[in-house]
Design a protein around this motif. Sequence first.
Motif, short mmCIF file in Angstrom:
data_model
loop_
_atom_site.label_atom_id
_atom_site.label_comp_id
_atom_site.label_asym_id
_atom_site.label_seq_id
_atom_site.Cartn_x
_atom_site.Cartn_y
_atom_site.Cartn_z
N LEU A 190 -38.59 38.90 -6.45
CA LEU A 190 -38.19 39.84 -5.58
C LEU A 190 -39.50 40.39 -4.98
CD1 LEU A 190 -35.97 41.95 -7.98
CD2 LEU A 190 -35.25 40.44 -6.16
N ALA A 191 -40.57 40.30 -5.68
CA ALA A 191 -41.76 40.98 -4.75
C ALA A 191 -42.03 40.25 -3.54
CB ALA A 191 -42.78 40.99 -5.63
N VAL A 192 -41.71 38.76 -3.27
CA VAL A 192 -42.11 38.28 -2.20
C VAL A 192 -40.73 38.06 -1.14
CG1 VAL A 192 -44.00 36.90 -3.38
CG2 VAL A 192 -41.66 35.85 -3.04
N ALA A 193 -39.65 38.53 -1.50
CA ALA A 193 -38.44 38.09 -0.90
C ALA A 193 -38.16 38.90 0.56
CB ALA A 193 -37.14 38.45 -1.84
N GLU A 194 -38.60 38.10 1.63
CA GLU A 194 -38.49 38.91 2.88
C GLU A 194 -36.74 38.80 3.17
OE1 GLU A 194 -41.44 37.90 6.04
OE2 GLU A 194 -41.89 36.38 4.44
N ILE A 195 -36.17 37.56 2.60
CA ILE A 195 -34.79 37.25 2.59
C ILE A 195 -34.32 36.94 1.14
CG2 ILE A 195 -32.61 36.06 3.80
CD1 ILE A 195 -34.39 35.87 6.13
N ILE A 196 -33.47 37.62 0.67
CA ILE A 196 -32.94 37.05 -0.68
C ILE A 196 -31.54 36.65 -0.67
CG2 ILE A 196 -32.68 39.52 -1.50
CD1 ILE A 196 -33.55 38.52 -4.29
N VAL A 197 -31.30 35.71 -1.30
CA VAL A 197 -29.88 35.08 -1.53
C VAL A 197 -29.42 35.15 -3.07
CG1 VAL A 197 -28.49 33.07 -1.07
CG2 VAL A 197 -30.19 33.46 0.55
N LEU A 198 -28.20 35.66 -3.45
CA LEU A 198 -27.88 36.03 -4.55
C LEU A 198 -26.85 34.95 -5.08
CD1 LEU A 198 -27.61 39.93 -4.75
CD2 LEU A 198 -29.58 38.42 -5.15
N LEU A 199 -27.17 33.99 -5.88
CA LEU A 199 -26.17 32.96 -6.32
C LEU A 199 -26.04 32.96 -7.75
CD1 LEU A 199 -26.64 30.40 -3.36
CD2 LEU A 199 -24.48 31.49 -4.20
N LEU A 200 -26.28 34.02 -8.54
CA LEU A 200 -26.49 34.15 -10.02
C LEU A 200 -24.77 34.16 -10.57
CD1 LEU A 200 -29.10 36.46 -10.29
CD2 LEU A 200 -29.05 34.18 -11.35
N PRO A 201 -24.31 33.60 -11.69
CA PRO A 201 -23.31 34.07 -12.38
C PRO A 201 -23.11 35.31 -12.60
CG PRO A 201 -24.60 32.60 -13.76
CD PRO A 201 -25.21 33.07 -12.52
N LEU A 202 -22.09 35.82 -12.95
CA LEU A 202 -21.83 37.37 -13.38
C LEU A 202 -21.88 37.19 -14.97
CD1 LEU A 202 -21.64 40.29 -12.47
CD2 LEU A 202 -19.24 39.67 -12.86
N THR A 203 -22.70 37.81 -15.72
CA THR A 203 -22.79 37.97 -17.15
C THR A 203 -23.19 39.30 -17.49
OG1 THR A 203 -25.24 37.10 -17.21
CG2 THR A 203 -23.65 35.47 -17.16
N PRO A 204 -23.11 39.72 -18.60
CA PRO A 204 -23.83 41.33 -18.94
C PRO A 204 -25.47 41.09 -18.70
CG PRO A 204 -22.44 40.17 -20.86
CD PRO A 204 -22.73 39.13 -19.92
N GLU A 205 -26.04 40.22 -18.59
CA GLU A 205 -27.53 40.27 -18.17
C GLU A 205 -27.61 40.37 -16.67
OE1 GLU A 205 -26.17 37.86 -20.29
OE2 GLU A 205 -27.04 39.06 -22.05
N THR A 206 -26.60 39.91 -15.91
CA THR A 206 -26.90 39.98 -14.42
C THR A 206 -26.16 41.05 -13.81
OG1 THR A 206 -24.92 38.23 -13.98
CG2 THR A 206 -27.29 37.47 -14.32
N THR A 207 -25.14 41.71 -14.49
CA THR A 207 -24.50 42.80 -13.75
C THR A 207 -25.60 43.85 -13.51
OG1 THR A 207 -22.46 42.43 -15.12
CG2 THR A 207 -22.90 44.67 -14.29
N ASN A 208 -25.43 44.31 -12.27
CA ASN A 208 -26.32 45.28 -11.59
C ASN A 208 -27.86 44.96 -11.55
OD1 ASN A 208 -24.39 47.33 -10.92
ND2 ASN A 208 -24.40 48.15 -12.95
N LEU A 209 -28.08 43.69 -11.55
CA LEU A 209 -29.60 43.05 -11.68
C LEU A 209 -30.29 43.80 -10.56
CD1 LEU A 209 -31.27 40.66 -12.96
CD2 LEU A 209 -30.89 39.35 -10.99
N LEU A 210 -29.83 43.69 -9.27
CA LEU A 210 -30.39 44.68 -8.33
C LEU A 210 -30.02 46.14 -8.25
CD1 LEU A 210 -30.47 42.28 -5.14
CD2 LEU A 210 -32.07 42.60 -7.09
N ASP A 211 -30.68 46.88 -9.32
CA ASP A 211 -30.61 48.34 -9.47
C ASP A 211 -31.52 48.82 -8.65
OD1 ASP A 211 -32.81 47.67 -10.58
OD2 ASP A 211 -31.81 48.27 -12.77
N ALA A 212 -31.70 50.12 -8.74
CA ALA A 212 -32.58 51.06 -7.80
C ALA A 212 -34.08 50.59 -8.11
CB ALA A 212 -32.43 52.46 -8.28
#
Length: 314
Positions: A190-212
């Motif tokens: 994330l720290a280097v992402a000028e443009i970020i593409v999200l292609l993760l499956p939805l699991t309990p671990e990935t839910t709200n992965l991009l939080d505040a």
Amino acid sequence: MSTAQDKPLNILFAAKQERWAQYEQPLKTAFDAFGLIAHLATDIAPEEVDYIVYAPNSPVQDFSVFPELKAVLNLWAGVEDVVGNRTLTAPLCRMVDPSLTDGMVEWVTGHVLRHHLGMDSHILGQDGVWRAGIVPPLAQDRKVVVLGLGELGLACARSLAALKFDVHGWSRSKKEIQGVTHHTEVDNALAVAEIIVLLLPLTPETTNLLDARRLGVLPEGAVIINPGRGPLIDDDALLAALATGHVAHATLDVFRQEPLPKGHPFWAHPNVTVTPHIASETRAVSASRVIAENIRRSENGLPLLHVVDRTAGY
């Protein structure tokens, strides 16, 4: 590609009615091409069903009534709405279709290029102002991060690397991909992402992965592109990050509720682009071939393809 059969297979099509009109003939054509003798219908006595061609929004939710069920063949790439169904004990196969992958690559590449080149300022700025002197960096100087390096993420990362973007990626398992820098920690990616593409499956671990907190790790002015799953992002946190300008723009194809309600703030936000879950639409003709091939394999004693790992959730 012939299949040895002593009787016709009974294949239940379990999806919304409008899908039946799209899939009936392509499936029958694919079954014929793969040498399958099959009775395909939307209503078959449960005790006679051999396979189910399935969409998770189907009325079929109790699989315990199908005693002879050999496999459930999902029409979608995502299985999060069915993988936890405890009545389903037969193998569950997700949809992995070259056409689905190609569609995702085209959509992702188009939107990455749109934001990389700053196309909106010219497409939307037809107001008589000559906006010269604003030149984007070359692709090699633009860091694009792909979160999720499964079938779709891997294909998108390779496509972007072929355009000479500085591509970074993160996945739970280590991947060696030419032209892609793999990160073992989400925050480092994330720290280097000028443009970020999200292609993760939805699991309990990935839910709200991009939080505040994680949105705060992104570089100032980052762009988010989400064709993966809506709940990967905390909507309220995203709106807050857009309000401060920390996130410059979000292009979203998937949402917690679909269709996106008319009153949702994403619709009117000047720095949000909404597309109606079209990034990787399943195409009936090619998906039918995938399904027919899997049934042929099963009937010939070969392992099914793309079987879901129930523990991992995908």
